[in-house]
Design an enzyme around this catalytic site. Structure first.
Site, mmCIF file in Angstrom:
data_model
loop_
_atom_site.group_PDB
_atom_site.id
_atom_site.type_symbol
_atom_site.label_atom_id
_atom_site.label_comp_id
_atom_site.label_asym_id
_atom_site.label_seq_id
_atom_site.Cartn_x
_atom_site.Cartn_y
_atom_site.Cartn_z
ATOM 1 N N LEU A 157 41.071 -11.374 -33.606
ATOM 2 C CA LEU A 157 41.044 -11.400 -35.086
ATOM 3 C C LEU A 157 42.457 -11.640 -35.613
ATOM 4 O O LEU A 157 43.057 -10.784 -36.246
ATOM 5 C CB LEU A 157 40.490 -10.088 -35.634
ATOM 6 C CG LEU A 157 38.969 -9.986 -35.761
ATOM 7 C CD1 LEU A 157 38.582 -8.627 -36.335
ATOM 8 C CD2 LEU A 157 38.413 -11.095 -36.642
ATOM 9 N N HIS A 158 42.975 -12.818 -35.331
ATOM 10 C CA HIS A 158 44.322 -13.167 -35.801
ATOM 11 C C HIS A 158 44.231 -13.604 -37.266
ATOM 12 O O HIS A 158 43.168 -13.495 -37.890
ATOM 13 C CB HIS A 158 44.925 -14.251 -34.905
ATOM 14 C CG HIS A 158 44.187 -15.556 -34.933
ATOM 15 N ND1 HIS A 158 44.754 -16.727 -35.360
ATOM 16 C CD2 HIS A 158 42.905 -15.858 -34.620
ATOM 17 C CE1 HIS A 158 43.856 -17.698 -35.283
ATOM 18 N NE2 HIS A 158 42.736 -17.201 -34.841
ATOM 19 N N ALA A 159 45.351 -14.096 -37.803
ATOM 20 C CA ALA A 159 45.417 -14.317 -39.259
ATOM 21 C C ALA A 159 44.369 -15.319 -39.749
ATOM 22 O O ALA A 159 43.642 -15.055 -40.705
ATOM 23 C CB ALA A 159 46.823 -14.772 -39.648
ATOM 24 N N SER B 102 40.857 -13.953 -39.506
ATOM 25 C CA SER B 102 40.631 -12.952 -40.555
ATOM 26 C C SER B 102 40.358 -13.636 -41.888
ATOM 27 O O SER B 102 39.469 -13.221 -42.640
ATOM 28 C CB SER B 102 41.852 -12.042 -40.692
ATOM 29 O OG SER B 102 42.141 -11.411 -39.472
ATOM 30 N N GLU C 233 36.971 -22.230 -33.577
ATOM 31 C CA GLU C 233 38.287 -22.581 -33.031
ATOM 32 C C GLU C 233 38.170 -23.505 -31.824
ATOM 33 O O GLU C 233 39.173 -23.840 -31.195
ATOM 34 C CB GLU C 233 39.067 -21.301 -32.676
ATOM 35 C CG GLU C 233 39.519 -20.592 -33.947
ATOM 36 C CD GLU C 233 40.118 -19.228 -33.703
ATOM 37 O OE1 GLU C 233 40.096 -18.745 -32.549
ATOM 38 O OE2 GLU C 233 40.589 -18.626 -34.679
#
Lengths: 130, 89
Positions: free
Chosen positions: B14-16, B19, B87
């Site tokens: 849950l990186h930037a 998020s 991603e």
């Protein structure tokens, strides 16, 4: 009607933060502009330029100015903007959490957004317990 | 209130940007949404809230939604986790 956001910072800070915010969010939901104040800049000229940028950003809901260091020249220039008729709040201590949090609440009023900015900036500072 | 468990499976957790996508996916639903892990529960509609979990890949999280559109909000979250936040990994 949304608030405009003006970053007033030392050199190379403001554009870098906006670049990082774009990387995270893609499209920015509020109008954002940057003024980086160089060490040898003329404060009076910077003030006039910042006022012009602020007027451009203001769609009627006012302008949130985010400055990197309270009491430093970019911030001192920003705090004179109301004298030139700019409706704004200035929040200092700008960091990436502050900017991201502001951009996460585009529907807020100028007063609300100033508080949102402050809590985002403070809340983004975390000391990890080993 | 709805509750689901899911394990974070995208490479960066849950990186930037993940998020931000989660918050955007939940935007507009008439529902509250939260994520919990390691005894910490945060508002899933807040970027800084979600980031404060610092949840990496392999972390098991509990998703909760409540309100008139709780089901749609839950599905939107589950879809995004299952698609690995688009991603491509």
């Amino acid at each position: 009607m949304t608030v405009g956001v003006l970053l007033m910072t030392h050199e190379s800070m403001g554009h870098a933060l906006v670049g990082a915010a774009r990387h995270v969010l893609g499209r920015l939901p509020l109008p954002v502009d940057v003024q980086e104040v160089a060490a040898d800049a003329d404060p009076e000229q910077m003030l006039r330029m910042a006022a012009a940028q602020a007027r451009e950003l203001d769609c009627g809901a006012g302008v949130l100015v985010l400055s990197d260091l309270y009491g430093a020249t970019p911030c001192n220039i920003a705090r004179r903007l109301p004298d030139l008729g700019v409706r704004m709040h200035c929040v200092s201590g700008l960091n990436l959490p502050m900017l991201l949090r502001v951009l996460n609440y585009p529907e807020q009023s100028l007063d609300e957004l100033a508080q949102t900015a402050a809590s985002g900036g403070r809340g983004g500072i975390v000391v990890d317990n080993p | 209130m709805l509750e689901r468990e899911i394990t974070i499976s995208n490479r960066l957790g849950l990186h930037a940007r993940a998020s931000a996508k989660l918050v955007q996916a939940l935007h507009g639903f008439e529902a509250s949404a939260s994520i919990a892990c390691r005894g910490k529960e945060v508002n899933a509609k807040s970027i800084m809230g979600v980031m404060m979990l610092a949840a990496g890949p392999g972390t098991a999280v509990t998703l909760r939604t409540d309100g008139p559109e709780a089901e749609q909000a839950m599905q939107a979250m589950l879809d995004l986790f299952e698609r690995k936040f688009d991603e491509g990994e």
